[in-house]
Design a protein around this motif. Structure first.
Motif, short mmCIF file in Angstrom:
data_model
loop_
_atom_site.label_atom_id
_atom_site.label_comp_id
_atom_site.label_asym_id
_atom_site.label_seq_id
_atom_site.Cartn_x
_atom_site.Cartn_y
_atom_site.Cartn_z
N GLY A 291 0.64 -1.28 0.12
CA GLY A 291 0.08 -0.02 0.06
C GLY A 291 0.89 1.19 0.03
N LYS A 292 1.90 1.16 -0.67
CA LYS A 292 2.85 2.40 -0.54
C LYS A 292 2.40 3.31 -2.13
CE LYS A 292 6.77 0.23 1.83
NZ LYS A 292 6.32 1.14 2.78
N ASP A 293 2.81 4.57 -1.80
CA ASP A 293 2.47 5.63 -2.88
C ASP A 293 3.67 5.65 -3.76
OD1 ASP A 293 1.70 7.61 -4.80
OD2 ASP A 293 1.44 9.07 -3.19
N ILE A 294 3.71 4.81 -4.89
CA ILE A 294 4.93 4.82 -5.73
C ILE A 294 4.77 6.03 -6.58
CG2 ILE A 294 4.88 2.30 -5.72
CD1 ILE A 294 3.81 2.66 -8.51
N GLY A 295 3.93 6.97 -6.43
CA GLY A 295 3.84 8.06 -7.37
C GLY A 295 4.75 9.35 -6.38
N ASP A 296 5.15 8.96 -5.30
CA ASP A 296 5.78 9.84 -4.13
C ASP A 296 7.13 9.74 -4.22
OD1 ASP A 296 5.32 11.65 -1.79
OD2 ASP A 296 6.75 9.62 -0.86
N LEU A 297 7.90 10.96 -4.32
CA LEU A 297 9.06 10.98 -4.29
C LEU A 297 9.99 10.41 -3.20
CD1 LEU A 297 11.28 12.20 -6.22
CD2 LEU A 297 11.31 14.15 -4.99
N ASP A 298 9.42 10.68 -1.79
CA ASP A 298 10.17 10.12 -0.69
C ASP A 298 10.15 8.70 -0.68
OD1 ASP A 298 10.98 12.56 0.33
OD2 ASP A 298 9.03 13.00 1.08
N THR A 299 8.94 8.20 -1.02
CA THR A 299 8.53 6.78 -1.24
C THR A 299 9.71 6.14 -1.93
OG1 THR A 299 6.18 6.86 -0.56
CG2 THR A 299 6.85 4.89 -1.80
N LEU A 300 9.71 6.66 -3.16
CA LEU A 300 10.77 5.86 -3.97
C LEU A 300 12.36 5.99 -3.71
CD1 LEU A 300 9.26 7.16 -7.40
CD2 LEU A 300 9.12 4.88 -6.56
N ALA A 301 12.69 6.93 -3.01
CA ALA A 301 13.85 7.03 -2.36
C ALA A 301 14.12 6.18 -1.28
CB ALA A 301 14.12 8.56 -1.59
N GLN A 302 13.10 5.71 -0.41
CA GLN A 302 13.06 4.79 0.58
C GLN A 302 13.27 3.47 -0.05
OE1 GLN A 302 13.56 4.80 3.85
NE2 GLN A 302 14.13 2.47 3.26
N LEU A 303 12.17 3.22 -1.29
CA LEU A 303 12.47 1.81 -2.03
C LEU A 303 14.08 1.57 -2.65
CD1 LEU A 303 9.26 1.73 -3.97
CD2 LEU A 303 9.71 0.72 -1.73
#
Length: 232
Positions: free
Chosen positions: A129-141
């Motif tokens: 349920g992560k927001d893959i359109g979010d910059l911080d989320t992608l940085a964490q991934l």
């Protein structure tokens, strides 16, 4: 052997197709000789994130059905995913535009993490349920993959890898890709959709045999079988 795969993160059959391809590849004797390259494909380039909207509501809106029916459709898809060991949690899925995530995938691939990034982003979207359109989320991934989170974020704040995403989509148009997942084997054969693992294995073996034909045998002086180089 090279296998190219066009895919979109928001496509539930793409993750399922990935698992089925991997199952077929695992049964292929020459799996170590297979190079897998992922390509971007956007099912809905104009997709916009609507805060608070669930994937059930979005599906209902697009299919012209009730939200309850939309949930039933997603539950059915979750059942299909479970058959290949995937746990889809559509109640947590955050519908969003995938262009930024595709740029992230190209960034990761450039650092030798292409396959790992595909898996990580699929899981983040469909299971966590992560927001893959979010910059911080992608940085964490990215950090989950061993990349530098700050570098990932700084890179994605530019237009880096946008051209690569667009070129993938251009290539898809040139070879008439109309849906994903779409697999191309050594520019010879294409498989469209999340097909059974056995089919992927069959195509892998066929391409391998065509690229590595058995030696032609001729009769030696004593009747022994010899190859064309004179080895008897």
């Amino acid at each position: 052997m090279k296998v190219e795969i066009w895919s979109d993160i928001m496509c539930p059959f793409c993750y399922i197709g990935k698992r089925k391809f991997e199952a077929g590849l695992a049964e292929f004797a020459h799996a170590d000789a297979v190079e897998v390259q992922w390509h971007s494909f956007e099912l809905d380039p104009n997709m916009q994130h609507t805060p608070g909207q669930t994937i059930h509501e979005l599906l209902a809106e697009r299919k012209g059905v009730s939200v309850a029916q939309g949930k039933q459709m997603n539950d059915h898809m979750a059942g299909i995913a479970a058959e290949v060991g995937l746990q889809y949690d559509f109640d947590r899925v955050i519908p969003t535009n995938t262009f930024l995530a595709h740029r992230f995938l190209h960034l990761a691939a450039a650092q030798g993490k292409g396959n790992e990034a595909e898996e990580r982003v699929f899981a983040a979207y469909f299971t966590e349920g992560k927001d893959i359109g979010d910059l911080d989320t992608l940085a964490q991934l990215g950090a989950d993959l061993g990349l530098d989170a700050a570098e990932v974020k700084a890179t994605l704040q530019t237009d880096a890898y946008a051209q690569q995403v667009r070129y993938d989509e251009y290539q898809a148009q040139q070879i008439n890709v109309r849906g994903v997942p779409y697999f191309v084997f050594d520019d010879k054969y294409a498989v469209s959709g999340a097909q059974p693992a056995e089919l992927f294995q069959e195509v892998l073996e066929k391409v391998w045999e065509e690229n590595h034909p058995a030696p032609t045998l001729v009769a030696g002086q004593d009747g022994a079988a010899c190859d064309v180089d004179g080895n008897c």
